[in-house]
Motif scaffolding. Structure first.
Motif, PDB file in Angstrom:
ATOM      1  N   VAL A 277       0.844  -1.197   0.000  1.00 15.02           N
ATOM      2  CA  VAL A 277       0.000   0.000   0.000  1.00 15.02           C
ATOM      3  C   VAL A 277       0.880   1.248   0.000  1.00 15.02           C
ATOM      4  O   VAL A 277       0.607   2.229  -0.701  1.00 15.02           O
ATOM      5  N   LYS A 278       1.957   1.193   0.756  1.00  8.65           N
ATOM      6  CA  LYS A 278       2.864   2.335   0.841  1.00  8.65           C
ATOM      7  C   LYS A 278       3.497   2.641  -0.515  1.00  8.65           C
ATOM      8  O   LYS A 278       3.632   3.815  -0.910  1.00  8.65           O
ATOM      9  N   GLN A 279       3.888   1.579  -1.251  1.00 16.23           N
ATOM     10  CA  GLN A 279       4.495   1.794  -2.568  1.00 16.23           C
ATOM     11  C   GLN A 279       3.499   2.391  -3.551  1.00 16.23           C
ATOM     12  O   GLN A 279       3.838   3.264  -4.354  1.00 16.23           O
ATOM     13  N   LEU A 280       2.241   1.911  -3.513  1.00 16.29           N
ATOM     14  CA  LEU A 280       1.222   2.474  -4.389  1.00 16.29           C
ATOM     15  C   LEU A 280       0.959   3.925  -4.042  1.00 16.29           C
ATOM     16  O   LEU A 280       0.789   4.770  -4.940  1.00 16.29           O
ATOM     17  N   ALA A 281       0.946   4.234  -2.765  1.00 18.58           N
ATOM     18  CA  ALA A 281       0.724   5.614  -2.333  1.00 18.58           C
ATOM     19  C   ALA A 281       1.834   6.532  -2.849  1.00 18.58           C
ATOM     20  O   ALA A 281       1.573   7.653  -3.301  1.00 18.58           O
ATOM     21  N   ILE A 290      -6.315   6.487   2.341  1.00 16.30           N
ATOM     22  CA  ILE A 290      -7.364   6.490   1.306  1.00 16.30           C
ATOM     23  C   ILE A 290      -7.323   5.198   0.488  1.00 16.30           C
ATOM     24  O   ILE A 290      -8.362   4.607   0.185  1.00 16.30           O
ATOM     25  N   ILE A 291      -6.099   4.742   0.142  1.00 13.58           N
ATOM     26  CA  ILE A 291      -5.980   3.498  -0.643  1.00 13.58           C
ATOM     27  C   ILE A 291      -6.562   2.327   0.134  1.00 13.58           C
ATOM     28  O   ILE A 291      -7.302   1.489  -0.413  1.00 13.58           O
ATOM     29  N   ARG A 292      -6.258   2.248   1.441  1.00 13.52           N
ATOM     30  CA  ARG A 292      -6.808   1.151   2.252  1.00 13.52           C
ATOM     31  C   ARG A 292      -8.322   1.219   2.294  1.00 13.52           C
ATOM     32  O   ARG A 292      -9.010   0.191   2.226  1.00 13.52           O
ATOM     33  N   ARG A 293      -8.873   2.438   2.399  1.00 16.38           N
ATOM     34  CA  ARG A 293     -10.321   2.578   2.447  1.00 16.38           C
ATOM     35  C   ARG A 293     -10.958   2.158   1.120  1.00 16.38           C
ATOM     36  O   ARG A 293     -11.995   1.488   1.108  1.00 16.38           O
ATOM     37  N   LEU A 294     -10.332   2.523   0.004  1.00 18.18           N
ATOM     38  CA  LEU A 294     -10.852   2.121  -1.312  1.00 18.18           C
ATOM     39  C   LEU A 294     -10.837   0.596  -1.474  1.00 18.18           C
ATOM     40  O   LEU A 294     -11.751   0.010  -2.049  1.00 18.18           O
ATOM     41  N   GLU A 295      -9.778  -0.027  -0.978  1.00 18.72           N
ATOM     42  CA  GLU A 295      -9.634  -1.469  -1.144  1.00 18.72           C
ATOM     43  C   GLU A 295     -10.536  -2.272  -0.214  1.00 18.72           C
ATOM     44  O   GLU A 295     -10.639  -3.490  -0.355  1.00 18.72           O
TER      45      GLU A 295
END
Length: 336
Positions: A277-281, A290-295
C-alpha cells in the motif's frame, strides 16, 4: 563397367556393399539348403562359426508378431513372401532391428527354379526416423484440433497458402491468398501490412491486433501472431501463424475506460505487481489511508474522477489492464 568387373572380384564387391550399406545376402536351393554371407550373419547378430544357416534359424530370430505361417524352407521357392518385405528381428543379445528383405527366384538353363536369392538391409535408422516424423505429424494434427484459434501458413510475399484447421471455420477460406489484406479494417490496414513487411525483412515475430470484416459486413477484433519456419541454412521457408478472436476482450478493455474501478481490482492489481500500500501511495500521491479505504470495497468505491484517472494511469504504466466483461465480474491481468 566391363573394365571395372575385370578388376574387382565378386567377393570384394559383396564385402563393400554389406559393410557400407548394412546389408546381407542369403541363398536357398530347391532342397531348402541355405547359405548366408558374412553380412547376413552380422545382421542377425549370429556367429558364423557357431550357427549353421537355416530357414528355421531365421524364423527363430524374427519377431513373433512379424512371423508368417509356419512353412518348410522348400516352400520359399513357391512363396517368396515368407521372407520378403519388412520385418523385425531379435538378436541373441536382445537388440531389436528392422530388416527389409528383397528376394528373386533364379532359373536354371531349362527355365526351372534353381534357387532363391535374397538381400536384406538394416533399415532400423530409417524406421526410427519415420516413426519420429509420424509422431510429429500426429502431434501437429492434434494441435490443429485443440488450438484456440485459426492456424494458417503463409509465404513471405504475404499470401496465406493453407489453413490447417480451417474446417472449424468454414468462412476462413476468404483469408486465402491475399484475401486477408482486403478484409482488414481501414484503420488498421496500413499498420498491419507495415508490421508484416518488417517481420519478413527481419525474421522477427509478427504480432498485431486488427479488425477483420465478417461475412455479414461487421468487424471483429483478432490478435494475430506468426513466426518463421526456417530451412537448414536459416532462410525462411514459410510462416506459421495463429489468429485468435479477441473481440469481447477488446470491447472489455475499451469499456474499462469508462467503468468504475472496484476495490477488488485495486487489491488484485497491487498483488500482481507485488506492491505494498505504501508503494502504491508513493507512486500515485494518494495517501495510504485512502488506498486502504478504497480497497475495503469489493465493488466500486466512491472516489473522484481525478483519483480514478491517477490509479488507472499508474497501473497502466506498470503493465496492468482492467477488464469489464459483459458477463462475469470485473477482472485484472498483466497487459499482453
Amino acid at each position: 563397367m566391363l573394365q571395372l568387373e575385370a578388376h574387382l572380384g565378386i567377393s570384394d564387391v559383396l564385402r563393400l556393399i554389406e559393410e557400407k550399406l548394412g546389408a546381407g545376402v542369403w541363398r536357398c536351393d530347391a532342397a531348402g539348403q541355405m547359405q548366408w554371407s558374412r553380412g547376413f550373419f552380422r545382421l542377425l547378430g549370429l556367429d558364423p562359426h557357431a550357427v549353421s544357416p537355416s530357414y528355421t534359424e531365421i524364423q527363430r530370430r524374427i519377431h513373433p508378431d512379424d512371423r508368417g505361417p509356419t512353412r518348410g524352407p522348400s516352400e520359399l521357392m513357391i512363396d517368396r513372401t515368407l521372407l520378403d518385405g519388412e520385418f523385425r528381428i531379435i538378436r541373441p543379445n536382445g537388440a531389436l532391428r528392422w530388416i527389409n528383405c528383397h528376394t528373386e527366384v533364379l532359373l536354371n538353363s531349362a527355365g526351372e527354379p534353381e534357387c532363391i536369392l535374397g538381400i536384406a538391409l538394416d533399415i532400423t535408422a530409417q524406421r526410427r526416423l519415420v516413426q519420429t516424423l509420424r509422431s510429429d505429424a500426429e502431434r501437429y494434427s492434434a494441435l490443429t484440433q485443440v488450438v484456440g484459434g485459426l492456424l494458417w501458413i503463409g509465404s513471405s510475399d504475404g499470401r496465406i497458402t493453407a489453413l490447417p484447421n480451417g474446417e472449424k471455420t468454414p468462412e476462413a477460406h476468404r483469408l486465402l491468398g491475399k484475401g486477408w489484406a482486403d478484409l482488414l479494417h481501414e484503420d488498421e490496414r496500413e499498420a498491419a501490412l507495415r508490421s508484416w513487411t518488417a517481420s519478413v525483412e527481419t525474421g522477427r515475430r509478427y504480432s498485431v491486433e486488427h479488425r477483420l470484416r465478417e461475412p455479414d459486413n461487421t468487424y471483429r477484433w483478432y490478435h494475430c501472431t506468426a513466426v518463421p519456419v526456417t530451412n537448414a541454412d536459416g532462410s525462411i521457408q514459410e510462416w506459421m501463424g495463429l489468429s485468435i478472436d479477441v473481440h469481447q476482450e477488446k470491447l472489455s478493455v475499451q469499456h474499462a475506460a469508462t467503468s468504475q474501478l472496484t476495490g477488488a481490482q485495486l487489491r488484485a492489481a497491487r498483488g500482481i505487481l507485488n506492491w505494498s500500500v505504501k508503494q502504491l501511495a508513493a507512486r500515485t500521491g494518494i495517501s495510504s489511508a485512502i488506498i486502504r479505504r478504497l480497497e475495503e470495497y469489493d465493488d466500486a468505491p466512491p472516489m473522484s474522477d481525478e483519483t480514478t484517472e491517477i490509479l488507472r494511469r499508474v497501473f497502466s504504466d506498470a503493465g496492468i489492464e482492467f477488464l469489464f466483461p459483459s458477463v462475469g465480474e470485473p477482472a485484472v491481468r498483466p497487459r499482453r
